[in-house]
Design an enzyme around this catalytic site. Structure first.
Site, mmCIF file in Angstrom:
data_model
loop_
_atom_site.group_PDB
_atom_site.id
_atom_site.type_symbol
_atom_site.label_atom_id
_atom_site.label_comp_id
_atom_site.label_asym_id
_atom_site.label_seq_id
_atom_site.Cartn_x
_atom_site.Cartn_y
_atom_site.Cartn_z
ATOM 1 N N ASN A 1 0.764 -0.986 -0.483
ATOM 2 C CA ASN A 1 0.034 0.427 0.409
ATOM 3 C C ASN A 1 0.584 0.961 -0.038
ATOM 4 O OD1 ASN A 1 -2.247 2.189 0.506
ATOM 5 N ND2 ASN A 1 -2.282 1.630 2.687
ATOM 6 N N LYS B 1 0.176 4.251 0.069
ATOM 7 C CA LYS B 1 -0.656 5.652 0.141
ATOM 8 C C LYS B 1 -0.248 6.636 -0.493
ATOM 9 C CE LYS B 1 -0.315 3.331 5.000
ATOM 10 N NZ LYS B 1 0.193 3.077 6.252
ATOM 11 N N HIS C 1 -9.227 0.826 5.478
ATOM 12 C CA HIS C 1 -8.500 1.234 6.303
ATOM 13 C C HIS C 1 -7.769 2.002 7.192
ATOM 14 C CE1 HIS C 1 -3.846 2.384 6.841
ATOM 15 N NE2 HIS C 1 -3.339 1.510 6.057
ATOM 16 N N GLU D 1 -6.352 4.289 8.265
ATOM 17 C CA GLU D 1 -6.210 5.838 8.322
ATOM 18 C C GLU D 1 -7.484 6.555 7.831
ATOM 19 O OE1 GLU D 1 -2.731 5.153 5.695
ATOM 20 O OE2 GLU D 1 -1.690 4.660 7.039
ATOM 21 N N GLU E 1 -5.176 -5.102 10.964
ATOM 22 C CA GLU E 1 -3.718 -3.337 10.799
ATOM 23 C C GLU E 1 -4.085 -3.215 12.505
ATOM 24 O OE1 GLU E 1 -2.006 -2.848 7.158
ATOM 25 O OE2 GLU E 1 -3.542 -1.440 7.182
ATOM 26 N N GLY F 1 2.906 2.256 10.976
ATOM 27 C CA GLY F 1 3.848 3.614 10.272
ATOM 28 C C GLY F 1 4.878 3.410 11.906
ATOM 29 N N SER G 1 3.840 -2.363 10.475
ATOM 30 C CA SER G 1 5.201 -2.157 10.477
ATOM 31 C C SER G 1 6.437 -3.262 9.713
ATOM 32 C CB SER G 1 5.490 -1.883 11.631
ATOM 33 O OG SER G 1 5.511 -0.458 11.975
HETATM 34 P P1 13P Z 1 3.613 -0.204 7.842
HETATM 35 O O1 13P Z 1 3.895 -1.090 6.905
HETATM 36 O O2 13P Z 1 4.298 1.385 7.181
HETATM 37 O O3 13P Z 1 3.499 -0.028 8.897
HETATM 38 O O4 13P Z 1 1.769 0.540 6.968
HETATM 39 C C1 13P Z 1 1.178 -0.455 7.228
HETATM 40 C C2 13P Z 1 -0.450 -0.038 6.395
HETATM 41 O O5 13P Z 1 -1.196 0.649 7.093
HETATM 42 C C3 13P Z 1 -0.355 -0.792 5.201
HETATM 43 O O6 13P Z 1 -2.191 -0.503 4.783
#
Ligand code: 13P
Length: 248
Positions: A9, A11, A93, A95, A163, A169, A207
Site C-alpha cells: 500500500n 498510500k 483502511h 487511516e 492492521e 508506521g 510495520s
Molecule cells: P506500515 O507498513 O508503514 O506500518 O503501514 C501498514 C499499512 O498501513 C498498510 O496498509
C-alpha cells in the site's frame, strides 16, 4: 490451500518517477510462488498497470466510492478502478476510518460495489492502542468484521487485513501470540458466516519489514502481509516477498 499474498500500500506516495522501480520489482519477481499486489495512488494506476503488464504482479486501488457514477467530486468508483486495469482495492483502511470518519457500514457498501464489478476487496480491520489496552480488541474486530464485510464476499473476492492502528508506521508490532489470537478469532468469525472461510486469506499489516517478516509469516492463519512503508522500496519489499515464498 490458500495462496499467499504480499500486498503493498503506497498510500499518498509516488509520482511517475516510481514506475521504474515498480517495473524492476515485477521483473525481479517474474515467476513468484505467491501473489503480489501493489496499490499505488490513483494517479499512477493506469501507468502502473502498463509498466507491469508482462508480469504476474497485480495493481490495485486504495479506496473507492460505493456508487458506480454520479455527482461525487473527488471520488473514484470501483468501475473506474477496473477500467484503469486494477484488479483489487483496499477498503476500510484505518487511516480512512480515522481521517474521514468512514464507518464499517460505509466500508461494506464500498466493498459490495467493488465486488459487483469484479474487484478483489482487501477489507481492513484493527484496534486502536486505547482499545487494546482496555482489552476490547476482539470486540472491536468482531464488530468491524460483522459490519464491514458484505454477504457477497467469497474466498475469491475478499481478503481480510488485520492492521492494529498502533502498529501502522510506528515500528511497533504485536507479539506473535497477539497476532495469532486475532487471526484465529477472524478465521473463526468468518467460518461462522461463510462456507468457504477456510480459503479466505488473512493478511497482517503494521510495520512489516524484512527483519520481522519471517517471524510474522510463521504464525498460523497469517497468509501474507499488507505492507506500507517497506513496499515503497524494492530493496525492502523484495526480501519480504522472498520471505513469504520461503514460508510456504
Ligand atoms: P506500515 O507498513 O508503514 O506500518 O503501514 C501498514 C499499512 O498501513 C498498510 O496498509
Amino acid at each position: 490451500m490458500r495462496r499467499k499474498l504480499a500486498a503493498g500500500n503506497w498510500k499518498m506516495n509516488g509520482t511517475r518517477a516510481a514506475l521504474g522501480a515498480l517495473e524492476a520489482l515485477s521483473r525481479a519477481h517474474a515467476d513468484p510462488s505467491v501473489d503480489i499486489l501493489i496499490c499505488p495512488p490513483a494517479t499512477l494506476l493506469a501507468e502502473a498497470v502498463e509498466a507491469v503488464a508482462a508480469f504476474p504482479l497485480a495493481i490495485g486501488g486504495q479506496d473507492c466510492h460505493a456508487e458506480i457514477a454520479g455527482a461525487h467530486t473527488g471520488d473514484i468508483s470501483a468501475e473506474m478502478l477496473l477500467d484503469a486495469g486494477a484488479t483489487a482495492v483496499i477498503l476500510g483502511h484505518s487511516e480512512r476510518r480515522e481521517a474521514y470518519g468512514e464507518t464499517s457500514e460505509a466500508v461494506r457498501a464500498k466493498a459490495k460495489s467493488a465486488q459487483a464489478v469484479g474487484l478483489t476487496t482487501l477489507i481492513c480491520v484493527g484496534e486502536s492502542l486505547t482499545q487494546r489496552e482496555a482489552q476490547n480488541t476482539l470486540d472491536i474486530i468482531g464488530a468491524q468484521l460483522a459490519l464491514s464485510i458484505p454477504d457477497t464476499s467469497t474466498a475469491e473476492n475478499c481478503v481480510i487485513a488485520y492492521e492494529p492502528c498502533w502498529a501502522i508506521g510506528t515500528g511497533l508490532t504485536p507479539t506473535p501470540a497477539q497476532i495469532a489470537e486475532v487471526h484465529g478469532f477472524i478465521r473463526a468469525t468468518l467460518t461462522a458466516r461463510f462456507a468457504d472461510a477456510g480459503d479466505m486469506r488473512l493478511l497482517y499489516g503494521g510495520s512489516v519489514k524484512p527483519g520481522n517478516a519471517a517471524e510474522i509469516f510463521g504464525i498460523g492463519d497469517v497468509d501474507g502481509a499488507l505492507v506500507g512503508g517497506a513496499s515503497l522500496s524494492p530493496a525492502d519489499f523484495s526480501p519480504i516477498i522472498k520471505t513469504l515464498e520461503a514460508a510456504l
